[in-house]
Design an enzyme around this catalytic site. Structure first.
Site, PDB file in Angstrom:
ATOM      1  N   ARG A   1       4.073   8.737  -5.936  1.00 58.37           N
ATOM      2  CA  ARG A   1       3.048   8.779  -6.574  1.00 58.37           C
ATOM      3  C   ARG A   1       1.911   9.704  -5.854  1.00 58.37           C
ATOM      4  NH1 ARG A   1      -1.720   6.558  -5.588  1.00 58.37           N
ATOM      5  NH2 ARG A   1      -0.960   5.320  -3.881  1.00 58.37           N
ATOM      6  N   VAL A   2       1.213  10.277  -6.659  1.00 58.87           N
ATOM      7  CA  VAL A   2       0.182  11.189  -6.034  1.00 58.87           C
ATOM      8  C   VAL A   2      -0.951  10.826  -6.806  1.00 58.87           C
ATOM      9  CG1 VAL A   2       1.356  13.031  -5.196  1.00 58.87           C
ATOM     10  CG2 VAL A   2       0.638  13.087  -7.547  1.00 58.87           C
ATOM     11  N   SER A   3      -2.249  10.921  -6.342  1.00 57.91           N
ATOM     12  CA  SER A   3      -3.784  10.260  -6.881  1.00 57.91           C
ATOM     13  C   SER A   3      -4.017  10.780  -8.022  1.00 57.91           C
ATOM     14  CB  SER A   3      -4.576   9.971  -5.848  1.00 57.91           C
ATOM     15  OG  SER A   3      -4.184   9.128  -4.687  1.00 57.91           O
ATOM     16  N   LYS A   4      -3.947  12.238  -8.007  1.00 56.70           N
ATOM     17  CA  LYS A   4      -4.522  13.092  -9.011  1.00 56.70           C
ATOM     18  C   LYS A   4      -3.366  13.909  -9.862  1.00 56.70           C
ATOM     19  CE  LYS A   4      -8.598  14.270  -6.012  1.00 56.70           C
ATOM     20  NZ  LYS A   4      -9.296  15.270  -5.352  1.00 56.70           N
TER      21      LYS A   4
ATOM     22  N   GLN B   1      -2.397  18.116  -6.102  1.00 54.34           N
ATOM     23  CA  GLN B   1      -1.630  17.161  -5.167  1.00 54.34           C
ATOM     24  C   GLN B   1      -0.116  17.325  -5.558  1.00 54.34           C
ATOM     25  OE1 GLN B   1      -3.063  13.187  -4.860  1.00 54.34           O
ATOM     26  NE2 GLN B   1      -4.511  13.611  -3.739  1.00 54.34           N
TER      27      GLN B   1
END
Length: 208
Positions: free
Chosen positions: A7-10, A15
């Site tokens: 998972r990445v936030s953006k 990212q």
């Protein structure tokens, strides 16, 4: 079977999951057993995590690069791993603060047990403090009349209480001085923060 979650936030391309992907592949996860989300860890809507958890079968092991890739918070993480354990699924964290967690081994289970105990202690402490605060408010005559708005203390109490099976929602609403509609806007039936609840707590942090 080994299954990996990333998972990445953006989701704007700023990212990348390349580092996570390389680590998971090096640990033995096959490319077609990788799941990826591009969303904040605080959000409930992570469709690929849901698909990943649903795909896991007894005897499988879920691998994550770091602990914060999986859980929104400590309580959500503990609940997720307890569910996996009940299904006979292991969890292994490759790096970071949770790298000692590998629920397929006895030492790893012990480490996770400490995490779970801390989560339970945190919940009990929050509940105890917020109940005391509400009692103090009632003693000062702040009782009855129009329901008060949700406060950080009430949100935390609601989170702790809603996670307990024996909690009666009607009684909790009376204790908090809010309607059911207000309660459910801030906290889910399982005790997870909803957007309105996050705003209340974030606003308090902003001014503290």
């Amino acid at each position: 079977m080994l299954v990996g979650y990333m998972r990445v936030s953006k989701a704007d391309g700023s990212q990348s999951t390349d580092l996570q992907r390389d680590a998971l592949l090096s640990a033995g996860v096959k490319t077609d057993h990788l799941y990826e989300d591009q969303a904040s860890g605080k959000k409930d809507d992570r469709p690929h995590l849901a698909a990943c958890l649903k795909a896991l079968r007894k005897g499988d092991t879920l691998l994550v690069w770091k602990l914060d890739r999986l859980g929104r918070n400590l309580r959500h993480l503990v609940n997720t791993v307890h569910d996996l354990t009940d299904r006979g699924v292991g969890l292994k964290v490759l790096t970071g603060e949770g790298a000692a967690i590998d629920t397929t081994t006895a030492p790893g289970k012990l480490v996770f047990g400490i995490f779970a105990a801390l989560a339970e202690f945190e919940r009990a402490l929050i509940s105890e403090r917020t109940i005391a605060g509400l009692a103090a408010a009632r003693a000062r005559g702040r009782n009855g009349g129009r329901p008060f708005k949700m406060t950080p203390a009430k949100v935390r109490l609601a989170m702790a209480a809603m996670g307990q099976k024996e909690t009666k929602v009607g009684e909790l609403c009376t204790e908090l001085g809010v309607t059911r509609q207000t309660l459910y806007r801030h906290v889910s039936p399982s005790g997870e923060l909803r957007p309105d609840g996050e705003k209340v707590i974030s606003k308090r942090k902003m001014y503290s």
